[in-house]
Design a protein around this motif. Structure first.
Motif, PDB file in Angstrom:
ATOM      1  N   ASP A 157     -43.209  24.958  26.658  1.00 41.43           N
ATOM      2  CA  ASP A 157     -42.899  25.982  27.658  1.00 41.43           C
ATOM      3  C   ASP A 157     -41.659  25.601  28.472  1.00 41.43           C
ATOM      4  OD1 ASP A 157     -45.107  27.354  26.823  1.00 41.43           O
ATOM      5  OD2 ASP A 157     -46.411  26.672  28.442  1.00 41.43           O
ATOM      6  N   ALA A 158     -41.592  24.317  28.826  1.00 38.39           N
ATOM      7  CA  ALA A 158     -40.451  23.846  29.615  1.00 38.39           C
ATOM      8  C   ALA A 158     -39.150  23.984  28.834  1.00 38.39           C
ATOM      9  CB  ALA A 158     -40.669  22.396  30.032  1.00 38.39           C
ATOM     10  N   SER A 159     -39.142  23.551  27.578  1.00 40.71           N
ATOM     11  CA  SER A 159     -37.902  23.595  26.795  1.00 40.71           C
ATOM     12  C   SER A 159     -37.464  25.036  26.532  1.00 40.71           C
ATOM     13  CB  SER A 159     -38.094  22.844  25.465  1.00 40.71           C
ATOM     14  OG  SER A 159     -39.170  23.397  24.726  1.00 40.71           O
ATOM     15  N   SER A 160     -38.416  25.926  26.258  1.00 37.31           N
ATOM     16  CA  SER A 160     -38.045  27.324  25.993  1.00 37.31           C
ATOM     17  C   SER A 160     -37.491  28.000  27.250  1.00 37.31           C
ATOM     18  CB  SER A 160     -39.253  28.099  25.467  1.00 37.31           C
ATOM     19  OG  SER A 160     -40.257  28.195  26.459  1.00 37.31           O
ATOM     20  N   LEU A 161     -38.083  27.708  28.409  1.00 42.19           N
ATOM     21  CA  LEU A 161     -37.598  28.315  29.645  1.00 42.19           C
ATOM     22  C   LEU A 161     -36.223  27.765  30.042  1.00 42.19           C
ATOM     23  CD1 LEU A 161     -40.887  28.513  31.744  1.00 42.19           C
ATOM     24  CD2 LEU A 161     -39.673  30.368  30.597  1.00 42.19           C
ATOM     25  N   ILE A 162     -35.929  26.529  29.659  1.00 42.63           N
ATOM     26  CA  ILE A 162     -34.593  25.976  29.896  1.00 42.63           C
ATOM     27  C   ILE A 162     -33.562  26.731  29.049  1.00 42.63           C
ATOM     28  CG2 ILE A 162     -33.128  23.952  29.527  1.00 42.63           C
ATOM     29  CD1 ILE A 162     -35.566  22.226  30.324  1.00 42.63           C
ATOM     30  N   VAL A 196     -38.240  23.993  19.041  1.00 42.63           N
ATOM     31  CA  VAL A 196     -38.039  25.143  19.930  1.00 42.63           C
ATOM     32  C   VAL A 196     -36.564  25.550  19.950  1.00 42.63           C
ATOM     33  CG1 VAL A 196     -37.998  25.830  22.375  1.00 42.63           C
ATOM     34  CG2 VAL A 196     -40.052  24.818  21.404  1.00 42.63           C
ATOM     35  N   PHE A 197     -35.651  24.567  20.028  1.00 45.58           N
ATOM     36  CA  PHE A 197     -34.217  24.892  20.031  1.00 45.58           C
ATOM     37  C   PHE A 197     -33.791  25.515  18.699  1.00 45.58           C
ATOM     38  CE2 PHE A 197     -29.834  23.776  18.979  1.00 45.58           C
ATOM     39  CZ  PHE A 197     -29.163  24.360  20.050  1.00 45.58           C
ATOM     40  N   ARG A 212     -46.153  10.945  20.214  1.00 38.88           N
ATOM     41  CA  ARG A 212     -44.999  11.382  21.007  1.00 38.88           C
ATOM     42  C   ARG A 212     -43.854  11.879  20.133  1.00 38.88           C
ATOM     43  NH1 ARG A 212     -45.508   6.023  20.770  1.00 38.88           N
ATOM     44  NH2 ARG A 212     -43.733   4.674  20.259  1.00 38.88           N
ATOM     45  N   ARG A 213     -43.648  11.293  18.962  1.00 40.46           N
ATOM     46  CA  ARG A 213     -42.504  11.694  18.138  1.00 40.46           C
ATOM     47  C   ARG A 213     -42.700  13.097  17.586  1.00 40.46           C
ATOM     48  NH1 ARG A 213     -43.023   6.139  16.685  1.00 40.46           N
ATOM     49  NH2 ARG A 213     -41.265   4.919  17.466  1.00 40.46           N
ATOM     50  N   ILE A 214     -43.863  13.366  16.996  1.00 44.01           N
ATOM     51  CA  ILE A 214     -44.087  14.693  16.432  1.00 44.01           C
ATOM     52  C   ILE A 214     -44.208  15.729  17.539  1.00 44.01           C
ATOM     53  CG2 ILE A 214     -46.592  14.326  16.303  1.00 44.01           C
ATOM     54  CD1 ILE A 214     -44.510  16.380  13.837  1.00 44.01           C
ATOM     55  N   VAL A 215     -44.855  15.363  18.658  1.00 38.54           N
ATOM     56  CA  VAL A 215     -44.969  16.285  19.793  1.00 38.54           C
ATOM     57  C   VAL A 215     -43.589  16.593  20.362  1.00 38.54           C
ATOM     58  CG1 VAL A 215     -45.776  16.505  22.180  1.00 38.54           C
ATOM     59  CG2 VAL A 215     -47.331  15.684  20.410  1.00 38.54           C
ATOM     60  N   GLY A 216     -42.784  15.554  20.565  1.00 36.59           N
ATOM     61  CA  GLY A 216     -41.446  15.740  21.116  1.00 36.59           C
ATOM     62  C   GLY A 216     -40.562  16.574  20.206  1.00 36.59           C
ATOM     63  N   SER A 217     -40.669  16.354  18.902  1.00 32.03           N
ATOM     64  CA  SER A 217     -39.826  17.110  17.975  1.00 32.03           C
ATOM     65  C   SER A 217     -40.199  18.587  17.970  1.00 32.03           C
ATOM     66  CB  SER A 217     -39.939  16.530  16.560  1.00 32.03           C
ATOM     67  OG  SER A 217     -41.260  16.663  16.066  1.00 32.03           O
ATOM     68  N   PHE A 218     -41.495  18.901  18.023  1.00 30.74           N
ATOM     69  CA  PHE A 218     -41.909  20.301  18.034  1.00 30.74           C
ATOM     70  C   PHE A 218     -41.645  20.957  19.391  1.00 30.74           C
ATOM     71  CE2 PHE A 218     -43.860  19.688  13.992  1.00 30.74           C
ATOM     72  CZ  PHE A 218     -44.038  20.961  13.464  1.00 30.74           C
ATOM     73  N   ALA A 219     -41.832  20.188  20.453  1.00 34.14           N
ATOM     74  CA  ALA A 219     -41.695  20.763  21.794  1.00 34.14           C
ATOM     75  C   ALA A 219     -40.236  20.972  22.196  1.00 34.14           C
ATOM     76  CB  ALA A 219     -42.390  19.876  22.819  1.00 34.14           C
ATOM     77  N   PHE A 220     -39.312  20.209  21.611  1.00 37.90           N
ATOM     78  CA  PHE A 220     -37.908  20.329  22.011  1.00 37.90           C
ATOM     79  C   PHE A 220     -37.009  20.725  20.832  1.00 37.90           C
ATOM     80  CE2 PHE A 220     -39.759  17.633  25.292  1.00 37.90           C
ATOM     81  CZ  PHE A 220     -39.270  18.242  26.436  1.00 37.90           C
ATOM     82  N   VAL A 221     -36.989  19.910  19.772  1.00 44.66           N
ATOM     83  CA  VAL A 221     -36.080  20.169  18.650  1.00 44.66           C
ATOM     84  C   VAL A 221     -36.438  21.472  17.953  1.00 44.66           C
ATOM     85  CG1 VAL A 221     -35.174  19.296  16.474  1.00 44.66           C
ATOM     86  CG2 VAL A 221     -35.698  17.699  18.331  1.00 44.66           C
ATOM     87  N   SER A 241     -25.765  40.516  21.156  1.00 43.90           N
ATOM     88  CA  SER A 241     -24.801  39.422  20.998  1.00 43.90           C
ATOM     89  C   SER A 241     -25.546  38.111  20.768  1.00 43.90           C
ATOM     90  CB  SER A 241     -23.942  39.315  22.253  1.00 43.90           C
ATOM     91  OG  SER A 241     -24.763  38.980  23.380  1.00 43.90           O
ATOM     92  N   LEU A 242     -24.768  37.049  20.470  1.00 36.93           N
ATOM     93  CA  LEU A 242     -25.412  35.731  20.298  1.00 36.93           C
ATOM     94  C   LEU A 242     -26.104  35.275  21.572  1.00 36.93           C
ATOM     95  CD1 LEU A 242     -22.965  33.580  18.117  1.00 36.93           C
ATOM     96  CD2 LEU A 242     -25.332  34.213  17.589  1.00 36.93           C
ATOM     97  N   ALA A 243     -25.483  35.567  22.726  1.00 40.05           N
ATOM     98  CA  ALA A 243     -26.094  35.173  23.993  1.00 40.05           C
ATOM     99  C   ALA A 243     -27.416  35.895  24.205  1.00 40.05           C
ATOM    100  CB  ALA A 243     -25.137  35.467  25.153  1.00 40.05           C
ATOM    101  N   LEU A 244     -27.446  37.206  23.922  1.00 43.72           N
ATOM    102  CA  LEU A 244     -28.700  37.952  24.030  1.00 43.72           C
ATOM    103  C   LEU A 244     -29.711  37.478  22.996  1.00 43.72           C
ATOM    104  CD1 LEU A 244     -27.462  41.612  24.668  1.00 43.72           C
ATOM    105  CD2 LEU A 244     -28.747  40.153  26.253  1.00 43.72           C
ATOM    106  N   GLY A 245     -29.205  37.104  21.815  1.00 42.49           N
ATOM    107  CA  GLY A 245     -30.094  36.572  20.784  1.00 42.49           C
ATOM    108  C   GLY A 245     -30.744  35.265  21.223  1.00 42.49           C
ATOM    109  N   PHE A 246     -29.947  34.391  21.861  1.00 41.42           N
ATOM    110  CA  PHE A 246     -30.515  33.148  22.394  1.00 41.42           C
ATOM    111  C   PHE A 246     -31.515  33.445  23.510  1.00 41.42           C
ATOM    112  CE2 PHE A 246     -27.502  30.094  20.440  1.00 41.42           C
ATOM    113  CZ  PHE A 246     -28.410  29.052  20.231  1.00 41.42           C
ATOM    114  N   LEU A 247     -31.232  34.454  24.295  1.00 44.35           N
ATOM    115  CA  LEU A 247     -32.168  34.857  25.345  1.00 44.35           C
ATOM    116  C   LEU A 247     -33.510  35.262  24.727  1.00 44.35           C
ATOM    117  CD1 LEU A 247     -32.336  35.513  28.472  1.00 44.35           C
ATOM    118  CD2 LEU A 247     -31.902  37.869  27.791  1.00 44.35           C
ATOM    119  N   LEU A 248     -33.449  36.092  23.695  1.00 45.37           N
ATOM    120  CA  LEU A 248     -34.668  36.499  22.993  1.00 45.37           C
ATOM    121  C   LEU A 248     -35.347  35.290  22.345  1.00 45.37           C
ATOM    122  CD1 LEU A 248     -36.581  38.668  21.873  1.00 45.37           C
ATOM    123  CD2 LEU A 248     -34.961  39.021  19.984  1.00 45.37           C
TER     124      LEU A 248
END
Length: 523
Positions: free
Chosen positions: A155-160, A92-93, A81-90, A111-118
């Motif tokens: 997928d969930a974290s990236s779509l958020i 990705v961010f 869970r720790r390595i999965v959680g870190s890759f799936a959330f941390v 812009s930074l906002a568009l960059g975050f969108l990408l």
């Protein structure tokens, strides 16, 4: 639409031929499908394929996620869970943040906002691509579990991230406390809704007079209800499908009959097989429309390709840094808390860093960008679409074609997480036989005096006889089915209590019990 029906039928045939070719030459089929779709799109007279985002988000994504959740072991997900959680959330961010900085720096007008969108679009690696590649090579169980677990949640974290970036672009502002509350609701609300819907469907299977056909149809409806219910209240539909799918996967032997499980596996395998093939072929077929939009924006093709390659390099380098950073973090944390493996070595992070192919979710997110926002054209929509396509194509071809070679060269160790497969299977079969004999003698000993068929069965368990009876009475069937259920419960309990047992072997034996039960019911 109806006039193109023969063309779509031809595409299905092409998909089947390409997948057979991929198996023959040992290449991951998503690579061949994307390249072939790209080639076909330039043929004269080919209908223009316009992929609507809701087509992928609503029709394709829920069943693909649900099937992946059913295949995932909860025990393995919790163990790593720790390595999965870190890759799936941390990770990705951090990946989205890196893409935002680089895009803002090197692409005019981003812009930074568009960059975050990408960044939110291209940050999640694709589960289908990885699994298609890994079937050609033998991988230690821990590595496949980590990669499967990451693909379920990223997928969930990236779509958020994507949703927050869209809101920022549309409103021109970002309020931290509102974003934090919204993030919490998306994660918690999506998970709770998925579990609630999963529980309701589980009760429907149990309480209603269903048969195998109805159970299978209900299983197709389930992920769509989970996804739509969560999205309607602005929480994460992806997390709803994943959490609900994990719940039902771990309870499948409680609410589904052996007939439903056996037939459902075959139907779902064929269904997901076709969905995956169609999606990856559509990615290639969609390039002409993306290129046309790029020309409308006045951006030269070589320059746009260069932008796409730069973002691809950021993704690859960022994942390499994150993979080795996870090793350092694990070693530090092992001094304070207990970790599954305090010394993972260097080979595992090399493999993880090179398994970042992008695919379905990235394409769907990019296509869901609106053409207009607040009455004006969405800034650089076509460029973002094109960069996303370059990222998908480059990672699929570059990493997809070289990953099997890399795995063979690495010669990953067994790690000793589990007992050897043959030893595990023999131990579990022996344990099932001993448990069955003990249960039988406790509850049905008197039947041995009068029932010759049951004596044969008991002798078979004791390995004194290998003869199978030809005809069974209803009483014999009832007793034997009860004993099979005890075997099933024993296996599940053994899997839950022994970390050295590989759940893949347990599922194989449970499948064998289902087959025995089906043969018994129709004998």
């Amino acid at each position: 639409m109806i006039e193109h029906f023969p063309f779509f039928l031809a595409l299905i045939v092409v998909i089947l031929l390409l997948i057979m070719l991929a198996d023959k030459i040992k290449v991951a089929y998503p690579v061949l499908l994307v390249i072939t779709g790209l080639i076909i799109s330039f043929f004269p007279g080919i209908p223009k394929i316009q992929i609507k985002p809701e087509l992928i988000f609503i029709i394709f994504l829920p069943p693909l996620l649900y099937d992946a959740a059913f295949a995932m072991s909860w025990k393995e997900l919790w163990r790593w869970r720790r390595i999965v959680g870190s890759f799936a959330f941390v990770v990705v961010f951090l990946t989205a943040f890196s893409v935002a900085l680089v895009a803002n720096w090197c692409i005019p007008g981003i812009s930074l906002a568009l960059g975050f969108l990408l960044g939110g679009i291209v940050s999640p690696p694709d589960a289908v691509s990885a699994s298609a590649i890994l079937k050609f090579v033998k991988l230690p169980r821990r590595m496949s579990s980590i990669m499967e677990g990451e693909s379920l949640l990223n997928d969930a974290s990236s779509l958020i991230i994507f949703r927050f970036a869209m809101l920022t672009v549309a409103t021109g502002q970002f309020v931290w406390h509102e974003a934090a509350l919204s993030f919490g609701w998306m994660v918690i609300g999506g998970s709770v809704i998925g579990l609630a819907v999963g529980w309701l469907f589980m009760k429907a299977h149990q309480l209603l007079p269903t048969d195998a056909n109805i159970d299978i149809v209900l299983s197709f409806v389930t992920p769509y209800v989970m996804y739509i219910a969560a999205e309607e209240v602005h929480s994460s539909g992806v997390l709803a499908v994943v959490s609900g799918g994990l719940l039902l996967a771990n309870r499948r032997h409680i609410f589904l009959s052996s007939s439903s499980r056996l037939r459902g596996v075959n139907v779902w395998q064929s269904f997901v097989f076709v969905l995956n093939g169609v999606v990856f072929l559509l990615i290639g077929l969609d390039l002409p429309e993306i290129h046309e939009g790029l020309k409308q924006e006045g951006i030269a093709l070589p320059l746009a390709i260069g932008y796409g390659l730069v973002i691809t390099a950021v993704l690859i380098i960022g994942r390499i840094i994150a993979s080795f950073g996870a090793v350092v973090t694990t070693k530090i944390m092992s001094h304070f808390i207990q970790v599954a493996d305090p010394n993972p070595g260097w080979k595992a992070p090399v493999l993880l860093s090179w398994s970042g192919m992008r695919g379905v979710v990235s394409l769907a997110a990019a296509l869901s960008i609106p053409v207009e926002v607040n009455g004006v054209p969405f800034p650089h929509r076509n460029l973002i679409l094109f960069i996303t396509f370059v990222v998908i194509l480059t990672t699929l071809v570059l990493q997809g074609l070289t990953l099997p070679w890399l795995i063979k060269k690495l010669e990953l160790p067994d790690y000793g997480d589990y007992l050897p497969e043959e030893e595990t299977e023999a131990m579990l079969k022996r344990g099932m036989a001993e448990h069955s004999l003990h249960y039988f003698h406790q509850n049905y000993r008197k039947h041995l005096v009068t029932n010759e068929i049951l004596r044969t069965k008991v002798a078979l368990w004791e390995q004194k006889s290998h003869e199978e009876p030809e005809e069974l009475t209803e009483e014999t069937k009832r007793i034997y089915l009860d004993v099979l259920e005890q075997q099933r419960l024993w296996l599940q309990n053994k899997n839950n209590t022994d970390d050295k047992i590989d759940e893949e072997i347990v599922r194989k034996l449970l499948h064998g019990i289902d087959l025995d039960e089906e043969k018994l019911r129709y004998s």
